[in-house]
Design a protein around this motif. Structure first.
Motif, PDB file in Angstrom:
ATOM      1  N   ALA A  87       0.830  -1.202   0.000  1.00 41.47           N
ATOM      2  CA  ALA A  87       0.000   0.000   0.000  1.00 41.47           C
ATOM      3  C   ALA A  87       0.864   1.252   0.000  1.00 41.47           C
ATOM      4  N   LEU A  88       1.923   1.250   0.780  1.00 40.64           N
ATOM      5  CA  LEU A  88       2.808   2.401   0.814  1.00 40.64           C
ATOM      6  C   LEU A  88       3.484   2.610  -0.544  1.00 40.64           C
ATOM      7  N   GLY A  89       3.977   1.525  -1.124  1.00 40.83           N
ATOM      8  CA  GLY A  89       4.606   1.635  -2.439  1.00 40.83           C
ATOM      9  C   GLY A  89       3.658   2.184  -3.477  1.00 40.83           C
ATOM     10  N   ALA A  90       2.405   1.748  -3.435  1.00 42.29           N
ATOM     11  CA  ALA A  90       1.413   2.235  -4.390  1.00 42.29           C
ATOM     12  C   ALA A  90       1.148   3.725  -4.198  1.00 42.29           C
ATOM     13  N   GLU A  91       1.117   4.170  -2.943  1.00 39.86           N
ATOM     14  CA  GLU A  91       0.891   5.592  -2.678  1.00 39.86           C
ATOM     15  C   GLU A  91       2.084   6.433  -3.137  1.00 39.86           C
ATOM     16  N   LEU A  92       3.286   5.953  -2.925  1.00 37.55           N
ATOM     17  CA  LEU A  92       4.464   6.668  -3.411  1.00 37.55           C
ATOM     18  C   LEU A  92       4.443   6.761  -4.935  1.00 37.55           C
ATOM     19  N   ASP A  93       4.058   5.667  -5.594  1.00 38.97           N
ATOM     20  CA  ASP A  93       3.956   5.677  -7.059  1.00 38.97           C
ATOM     21  C   ASP A  93       2.897   6.679  -7.525  1.00 38.97           C
ATOM     22  N   ARG A  94       1.755   6.698  -6.819  1.00 36.22           N
ATOM     23  CA  ARG A  94       0.666   7.591  -7.227  1.00 36.22           C
ATOM     24  C   ARG A  94       1.103   9.047  -7.135  1.00 36.22           C
ATOM     25  N   ALA A 149       4.131  10.303  -7.151  1.00 37.71           N
ATOM     26  CA  ALA A 149       5.161  10.611  -8.148  1.00 37.71           C
ATOM     27  C   ALA A 149       4.560  10.748  -9.541  1.00 37.71           C
ATOM     28  N   ALA A 150       3.579   9.900  -9.850  1.00 38.55           N
ATOM     29  CA  ALA A 150       2.967   9.937 -11.186  1.00 38.55           C
ATOM     30  C   ALA A 150       2.162  11.215 -11.401  1.00 38.55           C
ATOM     31  N   GLU A 151       1.642  11.793 -10.334  1.00 38.74           N
ATOM     32  CA  GLU A 151       0.812  12.991 -10.462  1.00 38.74           C
ATOM     33  C   GLU A 151       1.626  14.285 -10.379  1.00 38.74           C
ATOM     34  N   THR A 152       2.941  14.154 -10.286  1.00 35.73           N
ATOM     35  CA  THR A 152       3.814  15.323 -10.132  1.00 35.73           C
ATOM     36  C   THR A 152       4.697  15.447 -11.360  1.00 35.73           C
ATOM     37  N   ASP A 153       4.738  16.637 -11.936  1.00 34.13           N
ATOM     38  CA  ASP A 153       5.506  16.847 -13.159  1.00 34.13           C
ATOM     39  C   ASP A 153       7.017  16.815 -12.919  1.00 34.13           C
ATOM     40  N   THR A 154       7.434  17.222 -11.733  1.00 34.82           N
ATOM     41  CA  THR A 154       8.862  17.230 -11.405  1.00 34.82           C
ATOM     42  C   THR A 154       9.114  16.226 -10.292  1.00 34.82           C
ATOM     43  N   PRO A 155      10.376  15.905 -10.024  1.00 36.02           N
ATOM     44  CA  PRO A 155      10.651  15.010  -8.896  1.00 36.02           C
ATOM     45  C   PRO A 155      10.011  15.528  -7.610  1.00 36.02           C
ATOM     46  N   VAL A 156       9.694  14.605  -6.711  1.00 38.89           N
ATOM     47  CA  VAL A 156       8.980  14.957  -5.489  1.00 38.89           C
ATOM     48  C   VAL A 156       9.712  14.367  -4.291  1.00 38.89           C
ATOM     49  N   LEU A 157       9.692  15.112  -3.196  1.00 36.81           N
ATOM     50  CA  LEU A 157      10.244  14.652  -1.937  1.00 36.81           C
ATOM     51  C   LEU A 157       9.088  14.203  -1.051  1.00 36.81           C
ATOM     52  N   LEU A 158       9.186  12.989  -0.532  1.00 38.50           N
ATOM     53  CA  LEU A 158       8.075  12.339   0.135  1.00 38.50           C
ATOM     54  C   LEU A 158       8.396  12.141   1.617  1.00 38.50           C
ATOM     55  N   VAL A 159       7.835  12.997   2.458  1.00 41.31           N
ATOM     56  CA  VAL A 159       8.018  12.891   3.901  1.00 41.31           C
ATOM     57  C   VAL A 159       7.117  11.774   4.408  1.00 41.31           C
ATOM     58  N   VAL A 160       7.721  10.731   4.958  1.00 42.06           N
ATOM     59  CA  VAL A 160       6.959   9.549   5.363  1.00 42.06           C
ATOM     60  C   VAL A 160       6.954   9.447   6.886  1.00 42.06           C
ATOM     61  N   ASP A 161       5.765   9.361   7.464  1.00 43.72           N
ATOM     62  CA  ASP A 161       5.632   9.201   8.911  1.00 43.72           C
ATOM     63  C   ASP A 161       6.255   7.888   9.384  1.00 43.72           C
ATOM     64  N   ALA A 162       6.834   7.900  10.568  1.00 38.38           N
ATOM     65  CA  ALA A 162       7.361   6.681  11.193  1.00 38.38           C
ATOM     66  C   ALA A 162       7.542   6.951  12.675  1.00 38.38           C
ATOM     67  N   VAL A 163       6.957   6.098  13.503  1.00 38.38           N
ATOM     68  CA  VAL A 163       7.073   6.282  14.953  1.00 38.38           C
ATOM     69  C   VAL A 163       7.648   5.052  15.651  1.00 38.38           C
ATOM     70  N   GLU A 164       7.763   3.952  14.926  1.00 36.66           N
ATOM     71  CA  GLU A 164       8.337   2.736  15.490  1.00 36.66           C
ATOM     72  C   GLU A 164       9.279   2.109  14.474  1.00 36.66           C
ATOM     73  N   ASN A 165      10.165   1.218  14.963  1.00 34.40           N
ATOM     74  CA  ASN A 165      11.070   0.532  14.041  1.00 34.40           C
ATOM     75  C   ASN A 165      10.311  -0.287  13.008  1.00 34.40           C
ATOM     76  N   ALA A 166       9.152  -0.814  13.384  1.00 34.29           N
ATOM     77  CA  ALA A 166       8.360  -1.586  12.425  1.00 34.29           C
ATOM     78  C   ALA A 166       7.936  -0.717  11.246  1.00 34.29           C
ATOM     79  N   ASP A 167       7.693   0.563  11.486  1.00 30.22           N
ATOM     80  CA  ASP A 167       7.361   1.475  10.388  1.00 30.22           C
ATOM     81  C   ASP A 167       8.544   1.626   9.444  1.00 30.22           C
ATOM     82  N   LEU A 168       9.755   1.692   9.998  1.00 30.31           N
ATOM     83  CA  LEU A 168      10.944   1.806   9.158  1.00 30.31           C
ATOM     84  C   LEU A 168      11.108   0.567   8.279  1.00 30.31           C
ATOM     85  N   ALA A 169      10.779  -0.595   8.824  1.00 34.05           N
ATOM     86  CA  ALA A 169      10.877  -1.826   8.030  1.00 34.05           C
ATOM     87  C   ALA A 169       9.907  -1.794   6.856  1.00 34.05           C
TER      88      ALA A 169
END
Length: 423
Positions: free
Chosen positions: A183-190, A192-212
């Motif tokens: 699901a996360l990969g699909a959202e990152l793809d979406r 990026a696809a809707e942005t004409d230029t490269p995009v920086l994606l700030v991703v929430d993470a509060v636990e090590n499991a989120d980093l995994a």
């Protein structure tokens, strides 16, 4: 074969990233500065290489140029994935250098996105709704608000990053991360696809499991950016891969240039525990820096003569009053005086037999290892999240044990108990 290449904006950040890769089983080498052809030829049997720069507070053009030089060196090693490492408290100014370096790396790698993941839960850094927390406080309410070089007065990462980059910035909230890697990969793809230029994606993470989850979702990305925490999200390839680090016989010294709350608490603990210490005299440094360093070296060597195994602490800042006084405008910035003095102390004390160093502060660490003429580190046992012992050898073959510590990292007793791994 080298797969991962890290580009770190200071020397403590480089050992921080390397230590986390080592913890996941990656054989990791740290080079201090961009390696030349001879250095590159000497890197064998590594899964990852981190190039440590001193670019966090350098002029933007210089930081970009050095980062691109580092990228070229890592490409020459055959790296296929790249990690832009900056501080987990996002240390920067409205001009950079995080955004400009990211923009340059995106262009050089011809990729359309990069995640922004400063979260490092083991060190108390988390990101929620695009806001960076230090422990239970927003970054803007933490001691980083008063940092003398990069005061962090905002906590929203898009707001911090927006003025630094020419690209768009988007936030990916925690529920998307918790939905899993697909699901996360699909959202990152979406996005990026809707942005004409490269995009920086700030991703929430509060636990090590989120980093995994983030690590799995970005496994095909050529570039990721963040603190070192994301490296802990990688799947483990085996036991920790730190070197069987030889312990160098010699005197012990602590050089603390950091003004952070954590380092000041560590200094106070060491002094209360009876560690011999001397505070740099800023007025004396302004008047005659050589004489002040002479006096420090004489005091340290006398203490070693009386107690050879006892570490000696040389520090710059002991209180909030010191910070306010020593960062006031003057002929030469206080930070420059401190760095130069501690670098000179390192060189002189090494000549006097110091072989084991704990160094506190990113800028200080960069100055010290350059003064010692160290070019490469072999990562040893961990001392704390983000801090490891390492073995270093100078161009002339002189060996040291070094622990390079970000000012904000480490337990309160690290200056007193950090030596146990060497006993």
């Amino acid at each position: 074969m080298v797969t991962w290449g890290g580009i770190a904006d200071d020397f403590t950040g480089a050992t921080d990233l390397a230590g986390n890769w080592v913890a996941r089983g990656l054989r990791t080498v740290v080079t201090l500065g961009v390696p030349d052809a001879a250095d590159l030829a000497g890197i064998t049997d590594a899964d990852a290489v981190v190039i440590a720069l001193k670019s966090r507070t350098a002029p933007v053009r210089e930081a970009v140029r050095e980062s691109l030089d580092a990228l070229a060196a890592l490409r020459a090693l055959g790296c296929t994935r790249y990690y832009q490492k900056y501080c987990s408290t996002f240390d920067s100014t409205p001009a950079g250098n995080i955004g400009p370096v990211t923009d340059a790396l995106l262009a050089a790698l011809d990729t359309d996105r990069a995640v922004v993941v400063p979260a490092f839960p083991d060190a108390g850094r988390t990101v929620y709704q695009g806001h960076l927390f230090v422990g239970d406080r927003l970054l803007s309410d933490s001691s980083m608000r008063h940092h003398p070089l990069t005061p962090m007065t905002r906590s929203d990462l898009p707001g911090l990053l927006g003025p630094q980059t020419s690209h768009g910035v988007a936030v990916v909230p925690l529920p998307v991360v918790r939905a899993g890697a697909a699901a996360l990969g699909a959202e990152l793809d979406r996005i990026a696809a809707e942005t004409d230029t490269p995009v920086l994606l700030v991703v929430d993470a509060v636990e090590n499991a989120d980093l995994a989850v983030i690590a799995r979702a970005t496994a095909h990305h050529p570039l990721v950016t963040g603190g070192s925490g994301l490296a802990l999200g990688l799947p483990a390839t085996g036991e920790p891969a730190h070197a069987a680090m030889p312990v160098e016989d010699g005197h012990r010294v602590i050089l603390a240039g950091s003004a952070s709350t954590a380092t000041r608490a560590q200094i106070a603990h060491a002094r209360a525990a009876g560690v011999p210490a001397r505070k740099l005299d800023l007025a004396a440094l302004r008047a005659d820096p050589d004489a002040e360093v002479d006096a420090i070296v004489a005091e340290v060597t006398a203490a070693w003569a009386a107690a050879p195994r006892t570490p000696f602490l040389v520090y710059a800042v002991g209180s909030q009053d010191d910070i306010q006084r020593e960062t006031a405008p003057d002929q030469t910035p206080a930070g420059e005086l401190v760095e130069a003095a501690l670098a000179d102390c390192a060189r002189r004390l090494a000549d006097a037999g110091a072989r084991q160093f704990i160094v506190a502060g990113g800028e200080t660490s960069g100055s010290v290892v350059r003064a010692l003429d160290v070019r490469r580190l072999e990562i040893g046992p961990a001392l704390a999240p983000g801090v490891s012992w390492a073995r270093a050898t100078t161009a002339d073959g002189l060996p040291f044990n070094l622990a390079l510590k970000s000012g904000n990292f480490g337990a309160t007793d690290i200056f007193t108990d950090g030596w146990q791994a060497l006993d």
